[in-house]
Design a protein around this motif. Structure first.
Motif, PDB file in Angstrom:
ATOM      1  N   LEU A 176      27.458   2.957   1.459  1.00 30.23           N
ATOM      2  CA  LEU A 176      28.645   2.229   0.992  1.00 30.23           C
ATOM      3  C   LEU A 176      28.534   0.726   1.194  1.00 30.23           C
ATOM      4  N   SER A 177      27.575   0.294   2.012  1.00 30.74           N
ATOM      5  CA  SER A 177      27.403  -1.150   2.236  1.00 30.74           C
ATOM      6  C   SER A 177      26.330  -1.759   1.351  1.00 30.74           C
ATOM      7  N   GLN A 178      25.694  -0.968   0.527  1.00 23.03           N
ATOM      8  CA  GLN A 178      24.648  -1.502  -0.353  1.00 23.03           C
ATOM      9  C   GLN A 178      25.241  -2.421  -1.407  1.00 23.03           C
ATOM     10  N   ARG A 179      24.471  -3.413  -1.795  1.00 21.70           N
ATOM     11  CA  ARG A 179      24.884  -4.370  -2.823  1.00 21.70           C
ATOM     12  C   ARG A 179      23.805  -4.434  -3.896  1.00 21.70           C
ATOM     13  N   LEU A 223      26.769   1.718  -4.980  1.00 27.63           N
ATOM     14  CA  LEU A 223      27.632   2.741  -5.567  1.00 27.63           C
ATOM     15  C   LEU A 223      28.781   2.080  -6.333  1.00 27.63           C
ATOM     16  N   PRO A 224      29.251   2.700  -7.421  1.00 20.11           N
ATOM     17  CA  PRO A 224      30.227   2.038  -8.300  1.00 20.11           C
ATOM     18  C   PRO A 224      31.669   2.156  -7.835  1.00 20.11           C
ATOM     19  N   TYR A 225      31.909   2.031  -6.522  1.00 21.40           N
ATOM     20  CA  TYR A 225      33.268   2.094  -6.022  1.00 21.40           C
ATOM     21  C   TYR A 225      33.753   0.686  -5.708  1.00 21.40           C
ATOM     22  N   THR A 226      35.064   0.473  -5.825  1.00 25.00           N
ATOM     23  CA  THR A 226      35.619  -0.847  -5.536  1.00 25.00           C
ATOM     24  C   THR A 226      35.551  -1.131  -4.041  1.00 25.00           C
ATOM     25  N   GLU A 227      35.400  -2.397  -3.696  1.00 27.21           N
ATOM     26  CA  GLU A 227      35.224  -2.779  -2.292  1.00 27.21           C
ATOM     27  C   GLU A 227      36.451  -2.457  -1.446  1.00 27.21           C
ATOM     28  N   ASP A 228      37.646  -2.525  -2.053  1.00 33.04           N
ATOM     29  CA  ASP A 228      38.849  -2.290  -1.259  1.00 33.04           C
ATOM     30  C   ASP A 228      39.109  -0.814  -0.981  1.00 33.04           C
ATOM     31  N   THR A 229      38.318   0.091  -1.582  1.00 35.58           N
ATOM     32  CA  THR A 229      38.520   1.528  -1.353  1.00 35.58           C
ATOM     33  C   THR A 229      37.352   2.185  -0.620  1.00 35.58           C
ATOM     34  N   LYS A 230      36.273   1.467  -0.353  1.00 36.66           N
ATOM     35  CA  LYS A 230      35.116   2.088   0.289  1.00 36.66           C
ATOM     36  C   LYS A 230      35.431   2.559   1.696  1.00 36.66           C
TER      37      LYS A 230
END
Length: 419
Positions: free
Chosen positions: A23-26, A31-38
């Motif tokens: 989830l911290s990969q850039r 992963l195609p999830y928004t940063e505010d929901t990870k």
């Protein structure tokens, strides 16, 4: 869908490290999830693994119906299903789509080779897609994966979605005594402790093969009065059933693809409609501004025409006076004539104001040269300033009266031009 690309973690600490890492990969591999929901996704998966260790978080490539592939998180494993006093494991895959957790995940039943999806089933399609009320009523951010699994287990326990396929008996000799068999395949073995097999159905071994029991009711062995099916017929029936399931799955996939394509087309049409409406509003706004500008220009044109008429009238009235310019007998006092009383009063006030200005200037020169004493200079300047103030105040009032008269005259001329 392809097999998972990441190895599943083996303990809670590794699960936390695994989720924190993916989830911290850039960049392109993120992963195609928004940063505010990870952070919420991580919390949901950790709670799920803590309550159901048989489900393991992984990353895998999900292929949409339009052919687009994306790397997503999934929870792969089994969920417990109590049925007839025994707890079985149902293999499932929970996909966390790009819009998760604002929208519900996609849940698929993942049967093994020995399992068949019940047809028809109220909550599971022939392709394995699960549809229960909890997924339809997904509410962000209160809905979560733990409650989803609880609802899945409850729905499956009321109507199990899987059952074992029939298999031909490798032993051609019939068995004289029946033996118990679990209702669901060995991959759906009991969880959370060993439980005895359900007490009911027993299977008679015949030359035709074994008829395994099903959770949807007891399967009775064939009667002696009926012809016994051969193993070849049994295999053909299984092949036919599998082929029909495959065809139904393909048709269902095509229908879903067509629906998605139509939805994309409708979204495009709605977007085009919104753009056209916005452009319509801009055109109407521009047209209104152009109309207002046209009205303002027409008013300015009327003012210019009136001023032109006034200048033409003045030229006609004073055209004969230019004949006396060649002669040297021009009377200065009669060179400018006032057309009305207000103009005469304005001329007198302006002349007196300018005359007082000249007198004050002369007094300044006189006091600098010493011809006038300073006390006398102050006294005369005070008297002249008082008189100049009254002249200027009178000129201001006369100017205001002239403006009102000019406005009334322009209104009269405008009505003349409009008519």
């Amino acid at each position: 869908m392809v097999p998972p690309s990441s190895n599943p973690p083996s303990n809670p600490q590794q699960t936390q490290q695994f989720l924190s890492s993916v989830l911290s990969q850039r960049g392109p591999s993120s992963l195609p999830y928004t940063e505010d929901t990870k952070w919420l996704i991580r919390q949901h998966l950790l709670s799920l693994v803590s309550n159901y260790p048989s489900l393991e978080p992984k990353t895998a490539t999900f292929t949409h119906n339009d052919g687009r592939s994306v790397n997503l998180l999934q929870a792969d494993g089994t969920i417990p299903m109590p049925f007839q006093g025994v707890t079985y494991n149902i293999p499932v895959i929970i996909w966390l789509m790009e819009s998760y957790p604002r929208y519900a995940p996609a849940v698929y039943v993942n049967p093994t080779r020995e399992m068949i999806i019940k047809r028809p089933h109220p909550h599971v399609s022939p392709s394995g897609l699960v549809s229960i009320p909890y997924l339809h009523n997904w509410i962000y951010p209160s809905s979560n994966l733990v409650d989803l699994v609880v609802n899945l287990s409850s729905a499956f326990s009321r109507d199990p979605p899987l059952y074992s396929q029939r298999r031909p008996n490798p032993n051609p000799n019939p068995s004289p005594s029946p033996s118990p068999s679990p209702s669901i395949n060995t991959s759906m073995s009991p969880s959370y402790g060993h439980h005895p097999p359900p007490p009911g159905p027993r299977v008679a071994h015949t030359a035709a093969g074994v008829y395994p029991p099903s959770p949807y009711g007891r399967v009775h062995p064939p009667q002696h009065s009926q012809p016994r099916p051969t193993s070849m017929d049994d295999a053909a029936e299984v092949y036919k059933r599998n082929a029909m399931n495959k065809l139904v799955e393909m048709v269902h996939g095509d229908i879903i693809g067509m629906r998605k394509a139509r939805e994309v087309g409708m979204e495009g049409l709605f977007s085009a409609q919104a753009v056209l409406r916005r452009r319509e509003e801009e055109i109407n706004k521009g047209f209104k501004e152009m109309q207002e500008e046209k009205e303002a220009l027409e008013q300015q044109l009327q003012v210019v025409l009136m001023n032109t008429d006034v200048l033409d009238s003045w030229i006609r009235d004073n055209e004969g006076k230019t004949k006396d310019l060649g002669k040297n007998n021009v009377n200065v006092d009669e060179a400018i004539r006032c057309v009305d009383v207000l103009s005469k009063q304005m001329l007198d006030c302006t002349a007196a104001d300018l005359a007082i200005e000249d007198v004050v200037y002369s007094l300044d020169k006189a006091v600098q040269d010493g011809a006038v004493s300073f006390d006398q200079y102050l006294r005369n300047v005070r008297l002249l300033s008082r008189e100049q103030f009254f002249h200027r105040a009178t000129a201001a009032k006369v100017k205001e009266a002239q403006m009102q008269a000019q406005v009334a005259n322009m209104a009269a001329r405008l009505s003349h031009f409009v008519s």
